[in-house]
Design an enzyme around this catalytic site. Structure first.
Site, short mmCIF file in Angstrom:
data_model
loop_
_atom_site.label_atom_id
_atom_site.label_comp_id
_atom_site.label_asym_id
_atom_site.label_seq_id
_atom_site.Cartn_x
_atom_site.Cartn_y
_atom_site.Cartn_z
N LYS A 77 0.87 -1.19 0.00
CA LYS A 77 0.00 0.00 0.00
C LYS A 77 0.91 1.24 0.00
CE LYS A 77 -0.83 -0.32 4.97
NZ LYS A 77 0.05 -0.06 5.82
N GLY A 78 0.31 2.41 0.00
CA GLY A 78 1.13 3.63 0.10
C GLY A 78 1.10 4.47 -1.15
N ILE A 141 2.72 -15.45 -4.79
CA ILE A 141 2.21 -16.79 -4.48
C ILE A 141 0.97 -17.08 -5.31
CG2 ILE A 141 3.12 -16.78 -2.12
CD1 ILE A 141 0.13 -16.46 -1.18
N ASP A 142 0.30 -16.03 -5.82
CA ASP A 142 -0.97 -16.22 -6.53
C ASP A 142 -0.79 -16.83 -7.92
OD1 ASP A 142 -1.90 -14.87 -4.29
OD2 ASP A 142 -2.09 -12.94 -5.32
N GLY A 185 -4.77 -16.47 -2.93
CA GLY A 185 -4.71 -16.57 -4.39
C GLY A 185 -5.41 -15.42 -5.08
N ARG A 186 -6.05 -14.58 -4.29
CA ARG A 186 -6.79 -13.44 -4.82
C ARG A 186 -7.81 -13.89 -5.88
NH1 ARG A 186 -5.37 -8.32 -3.32
NH2 ARG A 186 -3.18 -8.59 -2.97
N LEU A 286 0.46 -18.01 6.56
CA LEU A 286 1.42 -19.12 6.63
C LEU A 286 1.92 -19.44 5.23
CD1 LEU A 286 -0.38 -21.51 9.14
CD2 LEU A 286 1.72 -20.21 9.53
N GLN A 287 1.05 -19.20 4.23
CA GLN A 287 1.42 -19.48 2.84
C GLN A 287 2.51 -18.54 2.34
OE1 GLN A 287 -2.70 -20.31 0.69
NE2 GLN A 287 -2.92 -19.13 2.55
O1 F6P Z 1 -1.04 -11.33 -3.48
C1 F6P Z 1 -0.57 -12.13 -2.44
C2 F6P Z 1 -1.58 -12.23 -1.33
O2 F6P Z 1 -1.06 -13.10 -0.35
C3 F6P Z 1 -2.98 -12.68 -1.77
O3 F6P Z 1 -3.06 -14.07 -2.00
C4 F6P Z 1 -3.79 -12.19 -0.61
O4 F6P Z 1 -5.12 -11.93 -0.99
C5 F6P Z 1 -3.11 -10.89 -0.22
O5 F6P Z 1 -1.79 -10.97 -0.73
C6 F6P Z 1 -3.06 -10.63 1.26
O6 F6P Z 1 -2.52 -9.38 1.47
P1 F6P Z 1 -2.15 -8.81 2.91
O7 F6P Z 1 -0.77 -9.32 3.25
O8 F6P Z 1 -2.19 -7.34 2.74
O9 F6P Z 1 -3.17 -9.32 3.89
#
Ligand code: F6P
Length: 368
Positions: A77-78, A141-142, A185-186, A286-287
């Site tokens: 963000k930012g 990771i997505d 995974g968004r 954790l992922q």
């Molecule tokens: O894009 C990577 C990711 O881990 C997504 O899978 C997930 O929706 C999002 O980032 C979580 O973001 P944050 O760390 O801001 O909660």
């Protein structure tokens, strides 16, 4: 003999396993060429006043190949946020781009390696268009980036989710329960479908296939009839019921909306409709934590080394990508702007269907 260069490297967006392995490969390959490397701290923000840098002397850095997180820090963000929603890109203010360029020049840099996913590479492209010689490395990771067969971090996340499914299996079976695992995974279901198949899931819900509760509950009751009194459900955070909407946790003006909560909704509905005791487990960050798998270590090392070659070749505005068996370079514009999602008629979904895995996609059925 190549002219001596001083290159910068930064990590942007959400972290993931393997970022440090990329930093190591870049610094090592640069050092061997006689170049200097510096890190920018806190993602792209490190380029703004006062610039925040970190010395990257390979001899003083240890354990980067195996360690999780990023020694440079990062943010999703930012002031540099270029993406606030699915496909919604906004231009970063010219004053911010100019400030970054001025600091890039003040630091005596000749190239900038930007390690990031869709959002960070969208920023990198705007910096490039504003005169900074940029090279990209695809991370997330997505696994939802176009132009590369795989992004680093994905394999480590799938490994983590598969391990969680193995653990959930034993407790689900002991208690004759339905277990729902919510994974990240968004807007793409790569983690859910890959871990779901690897971890022996019975029902896999992905954003690409809107689901019907009738289908899910029918599968659970069919298993019950066969004497399989437990069921494993994998739900991608971006999955949604047909005609329903995404479950979100809020967002902000300077960041993408946060997804999460579909697992609990699915579990509640299953329990209500089938009477089966159901529990939910949200795997969450954790992922993203911990070190990379050996696959990711290798990929990160190849990507980092190739990024330095791109700088040497002057291929700016390009990103390294995996096109097996080789790493190649592609214009960053080919990787951004459109998410790579799981093809609904592709091999992964077909493999799942051949094994009787339910994707929740048939609305008809004789249940209830
Ligand atoms: O894009 C990577 C990711 O881990 C997504 O899978 C997930 O929706 C999002 O980032 C979580 O973001 P944050 O760390 O801001 O909660």
């Amino acid at each position: 003999m190549e002219a001596k260069k001083r290159i910068g490297i930064l990590t942007g967006g959400g972290d993931c396993p393997g970022l440090n392995a990329v930093i190591r490969a870049v610094v090592k390959a640069a050092t061997i060429r006689g170049w200097e490397s510096i890190g920018l701290r806190g993602g792209f923000e490190g380029l703004l006043n006062p610039a925040q840098t970190m010395e990257l002397d390979y001899k003083k850095l240890g354990h980067l190949l195996v360690s999780g997180g990023t020694i440079l820090g990062t943010t999703n963000k930012g002031r540099f946020s270029a993406k606030t929603g699915q496909g919604e890109v906004h231009r970063i203010p010219v004053a911010i781009l100019d400030e970054a360029k001025a600091n890039f020049q003040k630091l005596g840099l000749s190239a900038l390696v930007c390690v990031g996913g869709d959002g960070s590479l969208t920023i990198a492209q705007q910096l490039f268009e504003n005169g900074i010689p940029v090279v990209g490395v695809p991370k997330t990771i997505d696994n939802d980036l176009e132009a590369t067969v795989i992004t680093f971090g994905f394999d480590s996340a799938v490994h983590c989710a598969t391990d969680a499914l193995d653990r959930l299996h034993t407790t689900a079976e002991s208690h004759n329960r339905v277990m729902v695992l919510e994974v990240m995974g968004r807007h793409a279901g790569w983690i859910a479908i890959s871990a779901g198949i690897s971890g022996g899931g019975d029902i896999i819900l992905i954003p690409e296939i809107p689901f019907h509760y009738k289908s899910i509950c029918g599968k659970i009751m069919d298993r019950e009839k066969m004497g399989r009194r437990f069921t494993i459900v994998v739900a991608a955070e971006g999955a949604k019921p047909a005609g329903g909407s995404l479950v979100t946790q809020g967002g902000g003006l300077d960041r993408e909306v946060r997804l999460g909560g579909i697992g609990a909704q699915v579990a509640e509905q299953i329990e209500k409709k089938t009477g089966k005791e159901t529990r939910v487990c949200v795997l969450g960050h954790l992922q993203r934590g911990g070190g990379p798998t050996s696959f990711d270590r290798l990929l990160c090392t190849r990507f980092g080394a190739r990024a330095v070659e791109l700088i040497s070749e002057g291929k700016f505005g390009h990103m390294v990508a995996l096109r097996p068996p080789d790493t190649v370079s592609v214009p960053i514009t080919q990787a951004i702007g459109r998410l790579r999602r799981v093809p609904v008629d592709g091999d992964l979904v077909q493999t799942g269907k051949s094994l009787g895995i339910c994707f929740g996609d048939w609305p008809e059925g004789d249940w209830p």
